[in-house]
Design a protein around this motif. Sequence first.
Motif, PDB file in Angstrom:
ATOM      1  N   LEU A 174       0.857  -1.298  -0.029  1.00  0.00           N
ATOM      2  CA  LEU A 174       0.090   0.154   0.059  1.00  0.00           C
ATOM      3  C   LEU A 174       0.736   1.287   0.054  1.00  0.00           C
ATOM      4  O   LEU A 174       0.604   2.217  -0.705  1.00  0.00           O
ATOM      5  CB  LEU A 174      -0.861  -0.089   1.161  1.00  0.00           C
ATOM      6  CG  LEU A 174      -2.228  -0.931   1.194  1.00  0.00           C
ATOM      7  CD1 LEU A 174      -2.772  -1.076   2.395  1.00  0.00           C
ATOM      8  CD2 LEU A 174      -3.129  -0.677  -0.108  1.00  0.00           C
ATOM      9  N   HIS A 175       2.059   1.225   0.741  1.00  0.00           N
ATOM     10  CA  HIS A 175       2.958   2.333   0.593  1.00  0.00           C
ATOM     11  C   HIS A 175       3.589   2.570  -0.620  1.00  0.00           C
ATOM     12  O   HIS A 175       3.612   3.878  -1.177  1.00  0.00           O
ATOM     13  CB  HIS A 175       4.103   2.034   1.787  1.00  0.00           C
ATOM     14  CG  HIS A 175       4.833   3.426   1.876  1.00  0.00           C
ATOM     15  ND1 HIS A 175       6.029   3.516   0.969  1.00  0.00           N
ATOM     16  CD2 HIS A 175       4.914   4.440   2.707  1.00  0.00           C
ATOM     17  CE1 HIS A 175       6.608   4.772   1.504  1.00  0.00           C
ATOM     18  NE2 HIS A 175       6.006   5.206   2.276  1.00  0.00           N
ATOM     19  N   VAL A 176       3.819   1.439  -1.450  1.00  0.00           N
ATOM     20  CA  VAL A 176       4.289   1.569  -2.851  1.00  0.00           C
ATOM     21  C   VAL A 176       3.150   2.309  -3.682  1.00  0.00           C
ATOM     22  O   VAL A 176       3.640   2.896  -4.521  1.00  0.00           O
ATOM     23  CB  VAL A 176       4.751   0.153  -3.384  1.00  0.00           C
ATOM     24  CG1 VAL A 176       4.989   0.163  -4.766  1.00  0.00           C
ATOM     25  CG2 VAL A 176       5.865  -0.264  -2.807  1.00  0.00           C
ATOM     26  N   HIS A 177       2.081   1.699  -3.424  1.00  0.00           N
ATOM     27  CA  HIS A 177       0.971   2.101  -4.272  1.00  0.00           C
ATOM     28  C   HIS A 177       0.424   3.573  -4.153  1.00  0.00           C
ATOM     29  O   HIS A 177       0.292   4.424  -5.040  1.00  0.00           O
ATOM     30  CB  HIS A 177      -0.338   1.484  -4.073  1.00  0.00           C
ATOM     31  CG  HIS A 177      -1.559   1.592  -4.897  1.00  0.00           C
ATOM     32  ND1 HIS A 177      -1.756   1.426  -6.130  1.00  0.00           N
ATOM     33  CD2 HIS A 177      -2.867   2.154  -4.354  1.00  0.00           C
ATOM     34  CE1 HIS A 177      -2.904   1.757  -6.530  1.00  0.00           C
ATOM     35  NE2 HIS A 177      -3.617   2.290  -5.439  1.00  0.00           N
ATOM     36  N   GLN A 178       0.542   4.112  -2.953  1.00  0.00           N
ATOM     37  CA  GLN A 178       0.158   5.473  -2.281  1.00  0.00           C
ATOM     38  C   GLN A 178       1.301   6.459  -2.919  1.00  0.00           C
ATOM     39  O   GLN A 178       1.149   7.597  -3.224  1.00  0.00           O
ATOM     40  CB  GLN A 178      -0.246   5.507  -1.233  1.00  0.00           C
ATOM     41  CG  GLN A 178      -1.401   4.834  -0.787  1.00  0.00           C
ATOM     42  CD  GLN A 178      -2.027   4.495   0.606  1.00  0.00           C
ATOM     43  OE1 GLN A 178      -0.881   4.780   1.409  1.00  0.00           O
ATOM     44  NE2 GLN A 178      -3.131   4.200   0.897  1.00  0.00           N
ATOM     45  N   ASN A 179       2.716   5.938  -2.778  1.00  0.00           N
ATOM     46  CA  ASN A 179       3.721   6.824  -2.618  1.00  0.00           C
ATOM     47  C   ASN A 179       4.719   6.732  -3.966  1.00  0.00           C
ATOM     48  O   ASN A 179       5.518   7.566  -4.083  1.00  0.00           O
ATOM     49  CB  ASN A 179       4.547   6.855  -1.402  1.00  0.00           C
ATOM     50  CG  ASN A 179       3.729   7.126  -0.245  1.00  0.00           C
ATOM     51  OD1 ASN A 179       3.292   8.265  -0.019  1.00  0.00           O
ATOM     52  ND2 ASN A 179       3.647   6.109   0.538  1.00  0.00           N
ATOM     53  N   GLY A 180       4.433   5.717  -4.532  1.00  0.00           N
ATOM     54  CA  GLY A 180       5.190   5.462  -5.774  1.00  0.00           C
ATOM     55  C   GLY A 180       6.322   4.461  -5.730  1.00  0.00           C
ATOM     56  O   GLY A 180       6.959   3.881  -6.550  1.00  0.00           O
ATOM     57  N   VAL A 181       6.800   4.423  -4.334  1.00  0.00           N
ATOM     58  CA  VAL A 181       8.118   3.734  -3.843  1.00  0.00           C
ATOM     59  C   VAL A 181       7.869   3.206  -2.610  1.00  0.00           C
ATOM     60  O   VAL A 181       7.232   3.777  -1.727  1.00  0.00           O
ATOM     61  CB  VAL A 181       9.286   4.453  -4.126  1.00  0.00           C
ATOM     62  CG1 VAL A 181       9.326   5.800  -3.356  1.00  0.00           C
ATOM     63  CG2 VAL A 181      10.630   3.599  -4.173  1.00  0.00           C
ATOM     64  N   GLY A 182       8.456   2.057  -2.282  1.00  0.00           N
ATOM     65  CA  GLY A 182       8.674   1.621  -0.883  1.00  0.00           C
ATOM     66  C   GLY A 182       9.716   0.692  -0.454  1.00  0.00           C
ATOM     67  O   GLY A 182      10.467   0.029  -1.502  1.00  0.00           O
ATOM     68  N   GLU A 183       9.983   0.582   0.650  1.00  0.00           N
ATOM     69  CA  GLU A 183      11.234  -0.012   1.011  1.00  0.00           C
ATOM     70  C   GLU A 183      11.229  -1.336   1.738  1.00  0.00           C
ATOM     71  O   GLU A 183      10.019  -1.552   2.525  1.00  0.00           O
ATOM     72  CB  GLU A 183      12.031   0.607   2.276  1.00  0.00           C
ATOM     73  CG  GLU A 183      13.440   0.317   2.702  1.00  0.00           C
ATOM     74  CD  GLU A 183      14.059   0.932   3.915  1.00  0.00           C
ATOM     75  OE1 GLU A 183      13.832   0.459   4.792  1.00  0.00           O
ATOM     76  OE2 GLU A 183      14.463   1.943   3.403  1.00  0.00           O
ATOM     77  N   CYS A 184      11.510  -2.305   1.021  1.00  0.00           N
ATOM     78  CA  CYS A 184      11.323  -3.765   1.333  1.00  0.00           C
ATOM     79  C   CYS A 184      12.292  -4.260   2.559  1.00  0.00           C
ATOM     80  O   CYS A 184      12.276  -5.067   3.132  1.00  0.00           O
ATOM     81  CB  CYS A 184      11.394  -4.708   0.402  1.00  0.00           C
ATOM     82  SG  CYS A 184       9.999  -4.339  -0.929  1.00  0.00           S
ATOM     83  N   GLY A 185      13.598  -3.449   2.553  1.00  0.00           N
ATOM     84  CA  GLY A 185      14.453  -4.124   3.468  1.00  0.00           C
ATOM     85  C   GLY A 185      15.864  -3.324   3.178  1.00  0.00           C
ATOM     86  O   GLY A 185      16.087  -2.744   2.085  1.00  0.00           O
ATOM     87  N   ILE A 186      16.883  -3.560   4.042  1.00  0.00           N
ATOM     88  CA  ILE A 186      18.164  -2.954   4.018  1.00  0.00           C
ATOM     89  C   ILE A 186      19.053  -4.113   4.279  1.00  0.00           C
ATOM     90  O   ILE A 186      19.113  -4.785   5.090  1.00  0.00           O
ATOM     91  CB  ILE A 186      18.302  -1.867   5.246  1.00  0.00           C
ATOM     92  CG1 ILE A 186      17.242  -0.777   4.820  1.00  0.00           C
ATOM     93  CG2 ILE A 186      19.834  -1.232   5.041  1.00  0.00           C
ATOM     94  CD1 ILE A 186      17.390   0.271   6.117  1.00  0.00           C
TER      95      ILE A 186
END
Length: 125
Positions: free
Chosen positions: A82-94
């Motif tokens: 949902l973060h990716v969908h709403q903001n265009g990019v999302g972090e999955c891990g470091i």
Amino acid sequence: MAQVPRQGEPSTRPVAANPRAPGNGDGRSGTAVITRTKPRTKRPNLYRVLLLNDDYTPMEFVVHVVERFFNKSREDATRIMLHVHQNGVGECGIFTYEVAETKVTQVMDFARKHQHPLQCVMEKK
């Protein structure tokens, strides 16, 4: 004869100087202090693995990818999607460079295999 310390052990024990070395007989004691320092290892650089939004990849597929390749729970995977969908990019891990690179490759290959244009990238933290 002076005892040489084992590798990694600091030594402050005096070691006799070479009697034929220049400078002996000039009033100096003829001893020297040798210290060995343990080399410090540098922490590896870390990289963020990011998913990029597109208009074609189904949300459920993105959740599946996050669960499978980043070992996230269903709830965390849904939140990331949902973060990716709403903001265009999302972090999955470091991760370290090699791990991040592997994750990006795995996600991209999996998306292509299932004919989705999902993009996964890494950036230095």
